[in-house]
Design a protein around this motif. Structure first.
Motif, PDB file in Angstrom:
ATOM      1  N   SER A  67     176.320 151.132  79.447  1.00  0.00           N
ATOM      2  CA  SER A  67     175.320 151.121  80.249  1.00  0.00           C
ATOM      3  C   SER A  67     175.752 151.662  81.927  1.00  0.00           C
ATOM      4  O   SER A  67     176.832 151.557  81.897  1.00  0.00           O
ATOM      5  N   PRO A  68     174.742 152.509  82.512  1.00  0.00           N
ATOM      6  CA  PRO A  68     175.007 152.852  83.503  1.00  0.00           C
ATOM      7  C   PRO A  68     175.059 151.707  84.725  1.00  0.00           C
ATOM      8  O   PRO A  68     175.424 152.017  85.863  1.00  0.00           O
ATOM      9  N   PHE A  69     174.501 150.468  84.362  1.00  0.00           N
ATOM     10  CA  PHE A  69     174.435 149.428  85.289  1.00  0.00           C
ATOM     11  C   PHE A  69     174.764 148.182  84.449  1.00  0.00           C
ATOM     12  O   PHE A  69     174.652 147.975  83.356  1.00  0.00           O
ATOM     13  N   TRP A  70     175.371 146.919  85.285  1.00  0.00           N
ATOM     14  CA  TRP A  70     175.368 145.798  84.834  1.00  0.00           C
ATOM     15  C   TRP A  70     174.148 145.162  84.886  1.00  0.00           C
ATOM     16  O   TRP A  70     173.635 144.817  86.064  1.00  0.00           O
ATOM     17  N   PRO A  71     173.303 144.548  83.707  1.00  0.00           N
ATOM     18  CA  PRO A  71     171.979 143.965  83.828  1.00  0.00           C
ATOM     19  C   PRO A  71     172.450 142.427  84.139  1.00  0.00           C
ATOM     20  O   PRO A  71     173.100 141.748  83.469  1.00  0.00           O
ATOM     21  N   SER A  72     171.889 142.035  85.210  1.00  0.00           N
ATOM     22  CA  SER A  72     171.678 140.599  85.949  1.00  0.00           C
ATOM     23  C   SER A  72     171.908 139.503  84.639  1.00  0.00           C
ATOM     24  O   SER A  72     170.847 139.646  83.771  1.00  0.00           O
ATOM     25  N   GLY A  73     172.697 138.869  84.558  1.00  0.00           N
ATOM     26  CA  GLY A  73     172.567 137.563  83.497  1.00  0.00           C
ATOM     27  C   GLY A  73     173.098 137.859  82.162  1.00  0.00           C
ATOM     28  O   GLY A  73     172.905 137.052  81.162  1.00  0.00           O
ATOM     29  N   THR A  74     173.642 139.058  81.995  1.00  0.00           N
ATOM     30  CA  THR A  74     174.141 139.585  80.550  1.00  0.00           C
ATOM     31  C   THR A  74     175.163 138.434  79.960  1.00  0.00           C
ATOM     32  O   THR A  74     176.266 138.288  80.743  1.00  0.00           O
ATOM     33  N   THR A  75     174.801 138.100  78.768  1.00  0.00           N
ATOM     34  CA  THR A  75     176.063 137.335  77.880  1.00  0.00           C
ATOM     35  C   THR A  75     176.784 138.209  77.218  1.00  0.00           C
ATOM     36  O   THR A  75     176.076 138.970  76.243  1.00  0.00           O
ATOM     37  N   ALA A  76     177.840 138.583  77.566  1.00  0.00           N
ATOM     38  CA  ALA A  76     178.735 139.431  76.579  1.00  0.00           C
ATOM     39  C   ALA A  76     180.052 138.984  76.547  1.00  0.00           C
ATOM     40  O   ALA A  76     180.610 138.302  77.152  1.00  0.00           O
ATOM     41  N   THR A  77     180.766 139.870  75.731  1.00  0.00           N
ATOM     42  CA  THR A  77     182.046 139.771  75.607  1.00  0.00           C
ATOM     43  C   THR A  77     182.648 141.358  75.411  1.00  0.00           C
ATOM     44  O   THR A  77     181.980 142.363  75.639  1.00  0.00           O
ATOM     45  N   ASP A  78     184.063 141.436  75.749  1.00  0.00           N
ATOM     46  CA  ASP A  78     184.788 142.744  75.583  1.00  0.00           C
ATOM     47  C   ASP A  78     184.311 143.532  76.907  1.00  0.00           C
ATOM     48  O   ASP A  78     183.782 144.809  76.648  1.00  0.00           O
TER      49      ASP A  78
END
Length: 197
Positions: A86-97
């Motif tokens: 993604s070109p941006f970090w989406p607020s509140g995203t739950t993720a790994t790696d």
């Protein structure tokens, strides 16, 4: 340079080596603020990247905040196991790696829109002066992922960015209301700040 306000964030434009490579950092899973490509970011005590404001949000202030660099996109694995770039970090995203790409070399120069405080008067006198950046919400486009931040007014003491010049487009004028400035990060995590000229 233009008579129209159209901020585009901080765009890498020059490095003495000819190379402008982002470095891999990380963002904390569920971090609750959008970070757009072209946004200034800081490194927290926890070793993660956040917006370069006092509280890591768009409600924070920028005065005296040391910056790591400029955000250049991210990649992560979402909760369904899908690899995402993604070109941006989406607020509140739950993720790994999670990998956050940051242009962190203190010698990199960036182009950014600067609002001429005296439209019709040359901004040449601003070379060597220092500014912070605007943290206004929403701060960018969730469709393109690009920041729409710009420089604030010249700071009385020290600022996060130092103006080193202005765009040399032949159709532009240093007296325009919204000029494109070339800046370097002054208050940088990897280099000591300099005093305003």
């Amino acid at each position: 340079m233009s008579s129209t306000s159209a901020p585009f964030g901080f765009l890498a434009s020059y490095h003495n080596s000819g190379q402008m490579r982002p470095k891999a950092y990380t963002v904390a899973s569920t971090y609750a603020a959008n970070i757009f490509s072209g946004d200034p970011v800081k490194l927290t005590d926890a070793g993660v990247v956040q917006l370069g404001s006092s509280d890591g949000t768009r409600a924070g202030t920028t005065d005296g905040i040391t910056l790591l660099g400029i955000f250049a996109g991210c990649q992560y694995t979402d909760v369904l196991g899908k690899p995402t770039v993604s070109p941006f970090w989406p607020s509140g995203t739950t993720a790994t790696d999670i990998i956050a790409w940051v242009l962190d070399d203190p010698e990199t120069l960036f182009e950014v829109q600067y609002n001429n405080p005296s439209a019709g008067t040359t901004v040449q006198t601003a070379v060597g002066e220092e500014c912070d950046w605007t943290v206004a919400s929403p701060g960018g486009s969730t469709r393109t992922g690009l920041s729409n931040t710009n420089l604030t007014a010249i700071q009385a003491t020290s600022g996060q960015f130092q103006i080193t010049g202005f765009s040399g487009n032949i159709n532009d004028s240093l007296t325009d209301a919204y000029v494109v400035a070339t800046v370097r990060i002054n208050e940088h995590a990897y280099k000591a700040a300099v005093n305003s000229i």
